[in-house]
Enzyme design. Structure first.
Site, PDB file in Angstrom:
ATOM      1  N   ILE A 198       0.865  -1.206   0.000  1.00  0.00           N
ATOM      2  CA  ILE A 198       0.000   0.000   0.000  1.00  0.00           C
ATOM      3  C   ILE A 198       0.891   1.243   0.000  1.00  0.00           C
ATOM      4  O   ILE A 198       1.730   1.402   0.894  1.00  0.00           O
ATOM      5  CB  ILE A 198      -0.907   0.018   1.254  1.00  0.00           C
ATOM      6  CG1 ILE A 198      -1.775  -1.242   1.317  1.00  0.00           C
ATOM      7  CG2 ILE A 198      -1.768   1.274   1.265  1.00  0.00           C
ATOM      8  CD1 ILE A 198      -2.537  -1.390   2.628  1.00  0.00           C
TER       9      ILE A 198
ATOM     10  N   LYS B 167       4.597   0.998  13.073  1.00  0.00           N
ATOM     11  CA  LYS B 167       4.019   1.522  11.825  1.00  0.00           C
ATOM     12  C   LYS B 167       3.223   2.794  12.098  1.00  0.00           C
ATOM     13  O   LYS B 167       3.263   3.749  11.317  1.00  0.00           O
ATOM     14  CB  LYS B 167       3.132   0.456  11.183  1.00  0.00           C
ATOM     15  CG  LYS B 167       3.932  -0.756  10.693  1.00  0.00           C
ATOM     16  CD  LYS B 167       3.005  -1.914  10.375  1.00  0.00           C
ATOM     17  CE  LYS B 167       3.755  -3.118   9.845  1.00  0.00           C
ATOM     18  NZ  LYS B 167       2.910  -4.318   9.773  1.00  0.00           N
TER      19      LYS B 167
END
Ligand SMILES: NC(=O)c1ccc[n+]([C@@H]2O[C@H](COP(=O)([O-])OP(=O)(O)OC[C@H]3O[C@@H](n4cnc5c(N)ncnc54)[C@H](OP(=O)(O)O)[C@@H]3O)[C@@H](O)[C@H]2O)c1
Length: 399
Positions: A147, A215
């Site tokens: 992504i 993340k």
């Protein structure tokens, strides 16, 4: 008429672009040839046989699905190789990988890495070090696998006033929670995930929420334009969830997911709330959809509104897709710098969410959001209703 260069329009022309790159003697040194590294190597060899100059591994005799005969065992030699201008770090961890990335940056080489642990703990200063030496540091693959969320935040949304960023960022916990929904208890679900290769033999980075917190810290730094490291992100893992928690959600049409969210505080727009937590999500919510290695990242911007990115968040080929895109950007000298944020590190307050409190004889959803570090205190408050069995956040976009 403004024409888009053909090389940007068609994947067939990619090898052509690679040919031009090599004319500038821009070799690539790959450090690590495991799950991600071997996919990167195969793709680079497909693009052009001369792009890849060296590959370092720990065990050169290990069989690998890569057509390469001359593995190096000293990754520092690969970094120092004068034919290598782009160093691709696919070893992982923060020990050796950190030394190698530092060495490459010190030599002014462009670095591409998928290493979220390193970027989430040392990214801000590595980026400012790179800015001083003329090197670049790219890490699209560190969040969300294939992504393209790092580039989206750093570039396409650079001018956006982000109100919220985050979502479902860890595939292992998706797998475990899915298995629990099908009736397994936590231990059995985790064992099954390990047996099928969805969880590491030491699963703590995933199930305790460290991976998601790393993340999230990276996303929050890009979204809120501040140096951001994961140490301060409040984190709860999935290890204490029970089959009863899953059942209680299913009865209400909710699914359990490990969420990682950072957002401007509802009450104080200057404060950023952040947290990683298992939470109930209504079945129709985009965060309820990802299964297995799928991730969903949502960005809510003041002007852009809600943008949802979904796709494959892990696995060799998906992650390599992002790594190789960064390599090509480095070779073409595009996007020289991800924003090197300045100022004090982003300090976050605990994320707040309404919670489902289950007690003997009933349950309720708190009328007000509760900070994630106050769940135990919330259990005490509601103890008057009966013995509290569980306090689990609920993410319904309403609070
Ligand atoms: N796997 C994913 O789906 C995924 C997704 C996104 C990001 N990432 C990130 O990508 C990075 C790599 O992950 P991975 O899953 O590909 O790891 P991996 O399969 O364990 O591969 C690690 C590689 O590093 C090599 N290595 C270890 N120590 C070394 C040394 N001293 N000298 C030279 N090479 C050494 C290993 O060599 P040997 O093969 O000889 O042991 C192996 O090839 C990590 O930062 C990870 O967080 C992974």
């Amino acid at each position: 008429v403004h024409t888009v260069p053909r090389v940007l329009c068609s994947s067939e022309t990619a090898p052509l672009a690679a040919t031009r790159m090599t004319e500038r003697v821009n070799g690539i040194g790959l450090l690590g040839c495991g799950t991600v590294g071997s996919s990167v190597a195969r793709r680079l060899l497909e693009l052009h046989p001369d792009l890849l100059r060296a590959i370092a591994v720990r065990d050169p005799l290990k069989p690998r699905a890569v057509d390469w005969n001359d593995f190096d065992v000293d990754p520092f030699e690969v970094v120092d190789d004068p034919a290598v201008r782009v160093v691709v770090e696919c070893i992982g961890g923060v020990g050796l990988a950190r030394e190698l990335v530092l060495r490459a940056i010190a030599r002014g080489k462009d670095v591409v890495t998928a290493n979220k642990d390193l970027i989430a703990t040392e990214g801000p200063w590595l980026a400012s070090f790179a800015a001083r030496t003329g090197a670049t540091l790219r890490y699209e693959a560190a969040v969300g696998g294939a992504i393209p969320i790092v580039r989206a935040l750093a570039s396409s949304l650079a001018n956006e006033d982000v109100l919220e960023v985050g979502g479902v960022l860890n595939g292992t916990t998706n797998f475990v929670l899915d298995a629990m929904e099908k009736g397994a208890d936590y231990g059995a679900a985790l064992a099954e995930a390990q047996r099928l290769g969805f969880a590491e033999s030491d699963p703590r980075a995933d199930v305790d929420g460290h991976d998601a917190a790393h993340k999230l810290a990276i996303l929050a730094g890009l979204a809120f334009h501040r140096p951001s490291v994961s140490g301060g992100v409040l984190r709860r893992g999935i290890g204490e969830l029970t089959a009863d928690d899953v059942r209680a959600g299913a009865e209400r049409g909710w699914q359990l997911k490990l969420l990682a969210i950072a957002r401007r505080g509802a009450h104080d727009g200057a404060a950023i709330e952040a947290g990683v937590t298992p939470a109930y999500v209504p079945a129709e919510h985009p965060f309820a959809r990802p299964r297995g290695a799928e991730n969903v990242v949502r960005v809510v911007g003041r002007r852009a509104g809600t943008l949802t990115f979904a796709g494959t968040g892990a696995g060799g080929d998906a992650t390599a897709s992002a790594v190789v895109a960064d390599v090509i950007a480095a070779l073409e000298n595009r996007e020289r710098h991800l924003p090197a944020h300045v100022g004090d590190d982003l300090v976050t307050q605990p994320l707040r969410a309404r919670v489902l409190v289950r007690f003997d004889g009933g349950s309720l959803v708190t009328p007000e959001p509760v900070p994630l570090d106050q769940l135990e205190a919330t259990a005490l408050v509601y103890g008057a209703h009966g013995v509290v069995r569980a306090v689990v956040p609920l993410w319904d976009d309403a609070a």
